[in-house]
Design a protein around this motif. Structure first.
Motif, PDB file in Angstrom:
ATOM      1  N   GLU A 150      51.036  45.462  -6.549  1.00 30.01           N
ATOM      2  CA  GLU A 150      51.904  46.036  -7.570  1.00 30.01           C
ATOM      3  C   GLU A 150      51.069  46.617  -8.707  1.00 30.01           C
ATOM      4  O   GLU A 150      49.981  46.146  -9.015  1.00 30.01           O
ATOM      5  CB  GLU A 150      52.846  44.962  -8.133  1.00 30.01           C
ATOM      6  N   PHE A 151      51.634  47.646  -9.312  1.00 27.68           N
ATOM      7  CA  PHE A 151      51.003  48.205 -10.501  1.00 27.68           C
ATOM      8  C   PHE A 151      51.271  47.280 -11.696  1.00 27.68           C
ATOM      9  O   PHE A 151      52.303  46.611 -11.757  1.00 27.68           O
ATOM     10  CB  PHE A 151      51.547  49.607 -10.795  1.00 27.68           C
ATOM     11  N   THR A 152      50.353  47.281 -12.633  1.00 28.83           N
ATOM     12  CA  THR A 152      50.529  46.453 -13.831  1.00 28.83           C
ATOM     13  C   THR A 152      51.702  46.978 -14.650  1.00 28.83           C
ATOM     14  O   THR A 152      51.783  48.166 -14.953  1.00 28.83           O
ATOM     15  CB  THR A 152      49.262  46.461 -14.684  1.00 28.83           C
ATOM     16  N   ASP A 153      52.599  46.078 -14.990  1.00 33.14           N
ATOM     17  CA  ASP A 153      53.779  46.453 -15.779  1.00 33.14           C
ATOM     18  C   ASP A 153      53.554  45.976 -17.214  1.00 33.14           C
ATOM     19  O   ASP A 153      53.307  44.796 -17.453  1.00 33.14           O
ATOM     20  CB  ASP A 153      55.018  45.796 -15.188  1.00 33.14           C
ATOM     21  N   TYR A 154      53.632  46.904 -18.138  1.00 28.92           N
ATOM     22  CA  TYR A 154      53.385  46.559 -19.538  1.00 28.92           C
ATOM     23  C   TYR A 154      54.680  46.387 -20.328  1.00 28.92           C
ATOM     24  O   TYR A 154      54.691  46.533 -21.535  1.00 28.92           O
ATOM     25  CB  TYR A 154      52.515  47.633 -20.199  1.00 28.92           C
ATOM     26  N   MET A 155      55.745  46.091 -19.635  1.00 27.14           N
ATOM     27  CA  MET A 155      57.015  45.859 -20.328  1.00 27.14           C
ATOM     28  C   MET A 155      56.894  44.629 -21.240  1.00 27.14           C
ATOM     29  O   MET A 155      56.341  43.601 -20.854  1.00 27.14           O
ATOM     30  CB  MET A 155      58.130  45.625 -19.304  1.00 27.14           C
ATOM     31  N   GLU A 156      57.402  44.756 -22.452  1.00 29.98           N
ATOM     32  CA  GLU A 156      57.350  43.635 -23.398  1.00 29.98           C
ATOM     33  C   GLU A 156      58.638  42.834 -23.309  1.00 29.98           C
ATOM     34  O   GLU A 156      59.738  43.396 -23.325  1.00 29.98           O
ATOM     35  CB  GLU A 156      57.156  44.143 -24.822  1.00 29.98           C
ATOM     36  N   ALA A 157      58.499  41.542 -23.200  1.00 31.50           N
ATOM     37  CA  ALA A 157      59.669  40.674 -23.099  1.00 31.50           C
ATOM     38  C   ALA A 157      60.464  40.702 -24.397  1.00 31.50           C
ATOM     39  O   ALA A 157      59.886  40.669 -25.492  1.00 31.50           O
ATOM     40  CB  ALA A 157      59.236  39.241 -22.795  1.00 31.50           C
TER      41      ALA A 157
END
Length: 689
Positions: free
Chosen positions: A464-471
């Motif tokens: 998987e690609f790194t996901d930089y979504m912020e919680a």
């Protein structure tokens, strides 16, 4: 860290109406417990601080008076030296306020340490000579007849300097606090100074505060009551449900007592009792109570259930939020210069730690659970929607629940944020020298970080690609909010030490009387020529101006204080009439006093808090030294009986679900585990006046 108790029989019943006829004494001041050592060090530092303040005050006066440049240079050098010493001493005092480990429970191995307040130190007070003189001058009695009562009062105050860290110690402080209004009404006249100085040391700066009225004494005893509640709370065994309940109660009572102090004594000159400082201390006590409430919820075990995990995340977020408010309050002026760095750092560490725990719970709920056919979809949607203020990218709670990819994406975002918060907590921990001494705290923070890292690695996928979504942030919520609780025992009923002086409603420092007069009364046709009225003491009314008693000087309104050899200040009308009815023709002598009209002077103003430090006490404190009091004036103390009781039994330790400083590696979070929770492994209000 057990506290040794002293018992001293004195033949006086306890003020609470119990059958015990002795006062509980304080701890042995020479006992080598961790807490007593801290208090001894605090007392020593206070003496060194006041010595440096005397030197500084003298240098400042010399600097103002001298016109010689050479002398001024030498004085400025001396001032610089004194100020440097003061800074060093106050740094040592801050270190004492940062020594929290000695206050923790002896069974404590698995919980984050809590902060206890140190007791304010005070000088001894000699009531003997001033009270004897006052009794002679104001009450027209021989003060030597009250030596035992004065000695009992001094014994009680001395014991309050070293109260035991339990309910008996709290009872001791409460009794003394309840006696103070009685003492004030008896001996502290608004128009006359007694010459008694009460000196208390600021618990944060070590600066002495000295006053002649009892306001400072009352406020300082209240502060020590709150401090003792905090010490009892930190001593509770938080690995048991009963210990947590007691800790919650103690911290709420500490907050309530501090609030009562803040609202009742509004002009205390001591910095540690200023409104801003008391507000901060109240918030800190409430935060620690809320932390214990969270631990109580987690203690039986957290069910590996979607809704339960989300509920616990909001409970942890509530603790984090309260500590964040405490930290923000601590770093604002005028508090930031005198609040121990240890305290503000500890609040910041707990803010990040519990925020990380909250994100960990949400991550576990989303990653370890999938919406199944038997699950209540509506209930899960409601629980998840209550966790977030808003969900990013236009998603809905139902979208996250139904789509596996969305659950994993947001769940991973939460675990990444948990790791960041844990790392921030460890970073802040490393910045404080005093905090670095708490190895238990460091072990807990590292164990928590390791647990989150393992959770993250379980769900990593290299493809998987790194996901930089912020919680998203978690809304704080609790089912049991910590609130201030003013103890019912703030004041208790006690027996007046000086009740032999007469009913307080009449025989007080505010009233003035004539000297006792002897009147000879004799019946004429079984009539004394006057009638009596009132509760003790009785008054003369309806006086026949032609009777023998009136001719001898008796007046209407006189109080009868003795009939013959019998004192009758506490007798009612019936009892006095029984003494008079059998008087023969020769008559009997009675003693009476008359009330005098007195214009009360304005009460002496108390020093008030202003700016960064109190400004109205320093010179009188520096000039007053109890060591100069002649020993001859002191009342000889009754010999005390020492009874040492060492109570240090180890209690059984319950397994907690929260990360601990477990060195054996036997607890679940120190072992590889497939997923976080299982029931076996993870284990107020408005103030009443």
């Amino acid at each position: 860290m057990t506290d040794a108790l002293l018992g001293l029989p004195n033949g006086i019943k306890d003020g609470g109406g119990g059958e015990r006829n002795y006062f509980k004494k304080g701890c042995n001041p020479f006992a080598q417990t961790g807490r007593s050592k801290l208090q001894n060090q605090r007392a020593s530092l206070n003496q060194q601080i006041i010595k440096q303040m005397r030197l500084r005050a003298g240098a400042e006066n010399l600097l103002k008076a001298s016109s010689n440049n050479k002398v001024k240079e030498m004085v400025l050098l001396e001032l610089s030296y004194c100020n440097s010493n003061l800074q060093l001493l106050m740094g040592q005092l801050e270190g004492l306020n940062s020594s929290v480990e000695v206050y923790q429970s002896s069974q404590e191995t698995a919980n984050i340490p809590l902060i206890a307040l140190g007791l304010k130190e005070t000088k001894e007070v000699d009531f003997s000579a001033p009270f004897k003189d006052y009794i002679l001058e104001h009450y027209n009695e021989d003060g030597r007849n009250y030596e035992e009562e004065i000695a009992d009062l001094m014994d009680l105050r001395q014991a309050c300097r070293t109260p035991s860290r339990n309910e008996e110690g709290m009872e001791l402080l409460t009794k003394y606090f309840s006696h103070l209004p009685l003492i004030e009404n008896r001996f502290f006249s608004p128009s006359r100074q007694t010459g008694i100085f009460f000196t208390w040391y600021d618990s944060f700066t070590g600066v002495p505060v000295c006053q002649q009225n009892l306001s400072l004494e009352k406020a300082s005893v209240l502060f020590n009551m709150a401090a003792l509640y905090s010490q009892i709370g930190t001593r509770c065994d938080r690995q048991t449900m009963g210990g947590l309940e007691e800790a919650i109660s103690c911290f709420q009572k500490a907050a309530g007592t501090l609030h009562y102090l803040k609202e009742t004594f509004t002009h205390t000159p001591s910095y540690d009792m200023s409104p801003a400082m008391l507000s901060m201390l109240i918030r800190m006590m409430i935060a620690q109570a809320q932390e214990c409430i969270f631990e109580r919820t987690a203690l039986p075990g957290v069910r590996n259930d979607f809704n339960t995990l989300l509920k616990m995340s909001q409970e942890a977020a509530k603790v984090s939020e309260i500590y964040d408010h405490v930290h923000q309050y601590m770093i604002q002026a005028p508090l930031k210069d005198n609040v121990p760095l240890f305290w503000s750092t500890m609040a910041q560490v707990k803010t990040n730690h519990y925020r990380a725990v909250a994100h960990y719970f949400v991550s576990s709920a989303l990653l370890d659970h999938q919406l199944g056919a038997r699950d209540d979809e509506d209930q899960q949607e409601k629980s998840l929607s209550q966790v977030y203020d808003h969900i990013p990218d236009g998603r809905t709670a139902l979208d996250i629940l139904r789509k596996r990819e969305e659950r994993e994406r947001i769940g991973k975002a939460h675990i990444r944020r948990a790791i960041l918060c844990h790392e921030e907590a460890l970073r802040v921990y490393s910045l404080c020298l005093h905090l670095n001494k708490l190895e238990v705290l460091q072990d807990i923070l590292r164990a928590s970080l390791q647990r989150s890292v393992e959770k993250s690695s379980e769900h990593e996928n290299e493809e998987e690609f790194t996901d930089y979504m912020e919680a998203p942030d978690i809304i704080s919520k609790t089912e049991h909010k910590a609130e201030m609780d003013v103890p019912v025992s703030t004041k208790v009923k006690v027996i007046d030490f000086f009740q032999r002086l007469g009913p307080l409603s009449v025989f007080s420092a505010k009233q003035q009387w004539t000297e006792p007069r002897t009147i000879h009364v004799s019946p004429e046709d079984r009539d004394l020529g006057f009638t009596l009225k009132g509760e003790p003491p009785v008054q003369v009314v309806s006086l026949d101006p032609l009777c023998a008693a009136a001719a001898d000087g008796l007046k209407e309104g006189d109080y009868i204080i003795a009939v013959g050899e019998t004192a009758c200040k506490w007798m009612g009308v019936g009892d006095v009439m029984r003494l008079l009815k059998d008087v023969d023709e020769e008559g009997i002598d009675i003693q009476v006093v008359s009330m005098m009209d007195s214009n009360s002077a304005m009460p002496t103003k108390s020093a008030t808090f202003s700016g960064n430090l109190p400004k109205t006490y320093s010179m009188i404190c520096l000039a007053h030294d109890e060591d100069k009091h002649p020993k001859a004036n002191k009342v000889s103390k009754k010999s005390s009986f020492l009874s040492w009781g060492i109570k240090n039994k180890l209690k059984s330790v319950s397994t907690l679900s929260l990360p601990t400083a477990d060195q054996s590696g036997s607890l679940p979070w120190n072992k590889p585990c497939p997923s976080f929770p299982s029931s076996s492994s993870y284990n107020n209000d408005s103030l009443h006046h």
